[in-house]
Design a protein around this motif. Structure first.
Motif, PDB file in Angstrom:
ATOM      1  N   UNK A  21       0.522  -1.112  -0.213  1.00  0.00           N
ATOM      2  CA  UNK A  21      -0.124  -0.052   0.557  1.00  0.00           C
ATOM      3  C   UNK A  21       0.997   1.188   0.001  1.00  0.00           C
ATOM      4  N   UNK A  22       1.624   1.104   0.637  1.00  0.00           N
ATOM      5  CA  UNK A  22       3.161   1.968   0.697  1.00  0.00           C
ATOM      6  C   UNK A  22       2.932   2.405  -0.402  1.00  0.00           C
ATOM      7  N   UNK A  23       3.644   1.102  -1.314  1.00  0.00           N
ATOM      8  CA  UNK A  23       4.504   1.460  -2.878  1.00  0.00           C
ATOM      9  C   UNK A  23       3.242   2.092  -3.945  1.00  0.00           C
ATOM     10  N   UNK A  24       2.009   1.710  -3.695  1.00  0.00           N
ATOM     11  CA  UNK A  24       0.901   2.173  -4.583  1.00  0.00           C
ATOM     12  C   UNK A  24       0.870   3.932  -4.357  1.00  0.00           C
ATOM     13  N   UNK A  25       0.686   4.483  -2.790  1.00  0.00           N
ATOM     14  CA  UNK A  25       0.411   5.862  -2.843  1.00  0.00           C
ATOM     15  C   UNK A  25       1.357   6.456  -3.066  1.00  0.00           C
ATOM     16  N   UNK A  26       2.873   5.752  -2.990  1.00  0.00           N
ATOM     17  CA  UNK A  26       4.072   6.687  -3.483  1.00  0.00           C
ATOM     18  C   UNK A  26       3.524   7.158  -4.519  1.00  0.00           C
ATOM     19  N   UNK A  27       3.178   5.676  -5.326  1.00  0.00           N
ATOM     20  CA  UNK A  27       3.691   5.890  -7.289  1.00  0.00           C
ATOM     21  C   UNK A  27       2.551   6.721  -7.588  1.00  0.00           C
ATOM     22  N   UNK A  28       1.337   6.750  -7.043  1.00  0.00           N
ATOM     23  CA  UNK A  28      -0.153   7.863  -7.455  1.00  0.00           C
ATOM     24  C   UNK A  28       0.503   9.155  -7.575  1.00  0.00           C
ATOM     25  N   UNK A  29       1.273   9.448  -6.102  1.00  0.00           N
ATOM     26  CA  UNK A  29       2.141  10.719  -5.808  1.00  0.00           C
ATOM     27  C   UNK A  29       3.070  11.172  -6.758  1.00  0.00           C
ATOM     28  N   UNK A  30       3.324  10.705  -7.257  1.00  0.00           N
ATOM     29  CA  UNK A  30       4.983  10.032  -8.290  1.00  0.00           C
ATOM     30  C   UNK A  30       4.652  10.658  -9.716  1.00  0.00           C
ATOM     31  N   UNK A  31       2.632  10.049  -9.484  1.00  0.00           N
ATOM     32  CA  UNK A  31       2.588  10.241 -11.116  1.00  0.00           C
ATOM     33  C   UNK A  31       2.249  11.628 -11.703  1.00  0.00           C
ATOM     34  N   UNK A  32       1.693  12.069 -10.144  1.00  0.00           N
ATOM     35  CA  UNK A  32       1.060  13.392 -10.024  1.00  0.00           C
ATOM     36  C   UNK A  32       1.917  14.560 -10.492  1.00  0.00           C
ATOM     37  N   UNK A  33       3.005  13.907  -9.244  1.00  0.00           N
ATOM     38  CA  UNK A  33       4.331  15.545  -9.328  1.00  0.00           C
ATOM     39  C   UNK A  33       5.659  15.294 -11.274  1.00  0.00           C
ATOM     40  N   UNK A  34       5.411  14.161 -11.878  1.00  0.00           N
ATOM     41  CA  UNK A  34       5.963  13.737 -12.566  1.00  0.00           C
ATOM     42  C   UNK A  34       5.636  14.916 -14.340  1.00  0.00           C
ATOM     43  N   UNK A  35       3.620  15.501 -13.806  1.00  0.00           N
ATOM     44  CA  UNK A  35       3.332  15.494 -14.756  1.00  0.00           C
ATOM     45  C   UNK A  35       2.859  17.147 -14.363  1.00  0.00           C
ATOM     46  N   UNK A  36       3.636  17.395 -13.718  1.00  0.00           N
ATOM     47  CA  UNK A  36       3.437  18.931 -13.021  1.00  0.00           C
ATOM     48  C   UNK A  36       5.235  19.537 -13.750  1.00  0.00           C
ATOM     49  N   UNK A  37       4.792  20.492 -14.267  1.00  0.00           N
ATOM     50  CA  UNK A  37       6.448  21.058 -14.633  1.00  0.00           C
ATOM     51  C   UNK A  37       7.028  21.836 -13.147  1.00  0.00           C
ATOM     52  N   UNK A  38       6.347  22.104 -12.623  1.00  0.00           N
ATOM     53  CA  UNK A  38       6.591  23.087 -11.229  1.00  0.00           C
ATOM     54  C   UNK A  38       7.463  21.820 -10.079  1.00  0.00           C
ATOM     55  N   UNK A  39       6.403  20.651  -9.526  1.00  0.00           N
ATOM     56  CA  UNK A  39       7.276  19.439  -9.637  1.00  0.00           C
ATOM     57  C   UNK A  39       8.145  18.755 -10.291  1.00  0.00           C
ATOM     58  N   UNK A  40       8.428  18.309 -11.253  1.00  0.00           N
ATOM     59  CA  UNK A  40       8.539  17.613 -12.218  1.00  0.00           C
ATOM     60  C   UNK A  40      10.102  17.228 -11.551  1.00  0.00           C
ATOM     61  N   UNK A  41      10.836  17.873 -10.948  1.00  0.00           N
ATOM     62  CA  UNK A  41      12.598  17.945 -10.195  1.00  0.00           C
ATOM     63  C   UNK A  41      11.964  17.190  -9.321  1.00  0.00           C
ATOM     64  N   UNK A  42      10.617  17.257  -8.188  1.00  0.00           N
ATOM     65  CA  UNK A  42      10.724  16.685  -7.091  1.00  0.00           C
ATOM     66  C   UNK A  42      10.091  15.263  -7.475  1.00  0.00           C
ATOM     67  N   UNK A  43       9.237  15.255  -7.939  1.00  0.00           N
ATOM     68  CA  UNK A  43       8.904  13.820  -8.506  1.00  0.00           C
ATOM     69  C   UNK A  43      10.634  12.825  -8.614  1.00  0.00           C
ATOM     70  N   UNK A  44      11.641  13.132  -9.296  1.00  0.00           N
ATOM     71  CA  UNK A  44      12.287  12.398  -8.787  1.00  0.00           C
ATOM     72  C   UNK A  44      12.723  11.391  -7.170  1.00  0.00           C
ATOM     73  N   UNK A  45      12.163  12.297  -6.758  1.00  0.00           N
ATOM     74  CA  UNK A  45      12.430  11.804  -5.266  1.00  0.00           C
ATOM     75  C   UNK A  45      11.447  10.951  -5.115  1.00  0.00           C
ATOM     76  N   UNK A  46      10.475  11.025  -5.398  1.00  0.00           N
ATOM     77  CA  UNK A  46       8.902  10.143  -5.124  1.00  0.00           C
ATOM     78  C   UNK A  46       9.491   8.554  -5.958  1.00  0.00           C
ATOM     79  N   UNK A  47      10.237   9.046  -7.310  1.00  0.00           N
ATOM     80  CA  UNK A  47      10.237   7.635  -7.895  1.00  0.00           C
ATOM     81  C   UNK A  47      11.444   6.835  -7.322  1.00  0.00           C
ATOM     82  N   UNK A  48      12.610   7.745  -6.520  1.00  0.00           N
ATOM     83  CA  UNK A  48      13.377   7.157  -4.996  1.00  0.00           C
ATOM     84  C   UNK A  48      12.209   6.080  -4.666  1.00  0.00           C
TER      85      UNK A  48
END
Length: 108
Positions: A21-48
């Motif tokens: 469930x933690x993986x799924x939650x984090x993956x959902x956040x990552x998808x939101x962040x990676x598709x926004x140019x303002x949070x794209x860089x931060x999405x790599x932390x969520x990917x990690x």
């Protein structure tokens, strides 16, 4: 969506060893962040984190070889936690610390 609330929920899931469930939650956040140019860089932390959590679940499943490969992806992006200027930095560091604690305490 309040990212701080989402990160707290992620932390609690990890604390409880609820890695799927933690993986799924984090993956959902990552998808939101990676598709926004303002949070794209931060999405790599969520990917990690997605990869670190997958590592923990794979170790639990005794899939050690695949787990080692996944851990390397976490390590590739983990340094961004220190480098990024984010309002979420404190939460990221708490999650990072918990991941290492879980990794040290996991039975291999």
């Amino acid at each position: 969506m309040n990212i701080k609330d989402e990160l707290l929920e992620l932390f609690l899931l990890l604390e409880e060893n609820n890695f799927i469930n933690a993986h799924d939650k984090c993956e959902d956040l990552w998808r939101i962040y990676k598709n926004d140019k303002n949070t794209r860089e931060e999405s790599f932390i969520l990917k990690a984190f997605v990869n670190a959590i997958a590592f923990l679940e794979l170790i639990k499943m005794q899939r050690y070889e695949h787990a080692k490969k996944i851990w390397q992806i976490f390590k590739k992006y983990e340094n961004l936690i220190e480098e990024i200027n984010s309002q979420n930095k404190i939460e990221y560091k708490k999650i990072q610390k918990l991941i290492y604690t879980k990794r040290e305490n996991i039975k291999i």
